[in-house]
Scaffold this active site. Sequence first.
Site, PDB file in Angstrom:
ATOM      1  CE1 TYR A 124     -25.727 -93.287  29.683  1.00 20.85           C
ATOM      2  CE2 TYR A 124     -24.553 -93.903  27.684  1.00 20.85           C
ATOM      3  CZ  TYR A 124     -25.421 -93.068  28.348  1.00 20.85           C
ATOM      4  OH  TYR A 124     -25.994 -92.016  27.688  1.00 20.85           O
TER       5      TYR A 124
ATOM      6  CG  HIS B  77     -53.142-106.357  16.188  1.00 22.32           C
ATOM      7  ND1 HIS B  77     -52.360-106.801  15.146  1.00 22.32           N
ATOM      8  CD2 HIS B  77     -53.935-107.404  16.536  1.00 22.32           C
ATOM      9  CE1 HIS B  77     -52.675-108.058  14.873  1.00 22.32           C
ATOM     10  NE2 HIS B  77     -53.625-108.450  15.712  1.00 22.32           N
TER      11      HIS B  77
ATOM     12  CB  SER C   7     -39.895 -81.852  30.456  1.00 27.60           C
ATOM     13  OG  SER C   7     -39.879 -80.796  29.520  1.00 27.60           O
TER      14      SER C   7
END
Length: 477
Positions: free
Chosen positions: A14, A152, A282
């Site tokens: 990283y 919200h 994926s």
Amino acid sequence: MSYSEYKNPLTERYCCKEINYIFSPEKKFTTWRKLWIALAEAEKELGLPITDEQIEEMKQNINNIDFEYAKEMERKFRHDVMAHVHTFGKVAPKAMPIIHLGATSAYVGDNADLIVMKEALIHIRKKMVNLINNLKNFSLKYKDLPTLGFTHYQPAQLTTVGKRAALWLQDLVMDFEEIEFVIENLKFRGVKGTTGTQASFMKLFNNDSEKVKKLDEIVSKKMGFDKVLKITGQTYTRKQDTKVLTILAKIAESAHKMATDIRLLQNLKEIEEPFEKTQIGSSAMAYKRNPMRSERVCSLARYVISLSLNPYMTHATQWFERTLDDSANRRISIPEAFMAIDSILNLLINITDGMVVYEKMIEKHINDELPFMATENIIMEAVKKGGNRQEMHEIIRVHSMEAGKRVKMEGKSNDLLERLAKDDRVPLSMEEIKSLLNPKDFIGRASEQVEEFINEEVQPIIDKYSKDLGVDVEIKV
């Protein structure tokens, strides 16, 4: 490289090589040697019998560290500072008698930690300047592009893409102001002796208090600090560590919020982080474009926030002048917090440098919701044409409910406008109704707010630190 032992992912995967070096053994122990040289120079200047030859010998061997010998000495003495005194003395034998003269271990340990943390904060500040500049450019580019606001996580009044990015930017500017404050106000431990009383130096200088005071000032200035703690125990107050890790946690907090927003927007297909040509989203679902960098930001940010608890607990449990239960904790929590923040900033610089905006998808979402949001304007315009305000409100309310049911229960398009145009009780044509639905009429002062904020608060930062712009970031994995 050994694959049979644990490697810290922060250094392996990283953070960048610059921050890795700042917390490296080489940096630490060369800094110790520079501190010993500064102490010897100041002691000589104030009259102790230290020769130029001894000081020059030390200077010639700052980087000449036999790390294996140091490890051997530490196994022998069970004391890291004395191990390195002997390691330094081995290559600077004439200086050996005066290395560490009058000092305690915290002289090199604590002062080196403060030097390293200050350098690391300056490094983080540089990365933040580049992230702030990227977000500034993005905010200005899209300051006029309307988009659905969300409260919200439900569709709300429109804002603009640039205004939303400016909210992320504002958080980072607030963090930047605090990191500047911490850099400017981090105080050196200085030359304080075993329990902070400077007793050993009083003996060296025959109880000349002014010389001992001057020694503290000279060494601190030599090591680049104008501000020095007036009093210490054996160590500097660990509240300074709290101050440092708290600002790192605040950067992490801002980064997590921003990256979370990007992840949500990517789900909506409105904004997307960069996706490499050969990148796989994926292993099973070949179509996927996962926001993996933003997810990594959130993951690392949580870690930094958790690390920030350490200095609070460490300082709270320091007994009297010091206890050593701070040492092992600080060796881990401080470097890893900096390395994780460096990794986070690298990721965010990369993301903001290539963030993709899908304007047609944003427009589609606006069109799906704008008829509901425009109802107040429609009521006002209908009243101007002779309609009764209360009757218009009820007519639109009923049609809104039916249109909402059509969208939610039948999966069909929002036909509220068509319903209103066909209702003879509403004195407006379809053209007149549509004229009330220009998205830019619903964004208020968003564009001007972005410009004012950037001109007044962001651009001065960019101008001040323009020399720091243009860092290259490498996303290793």
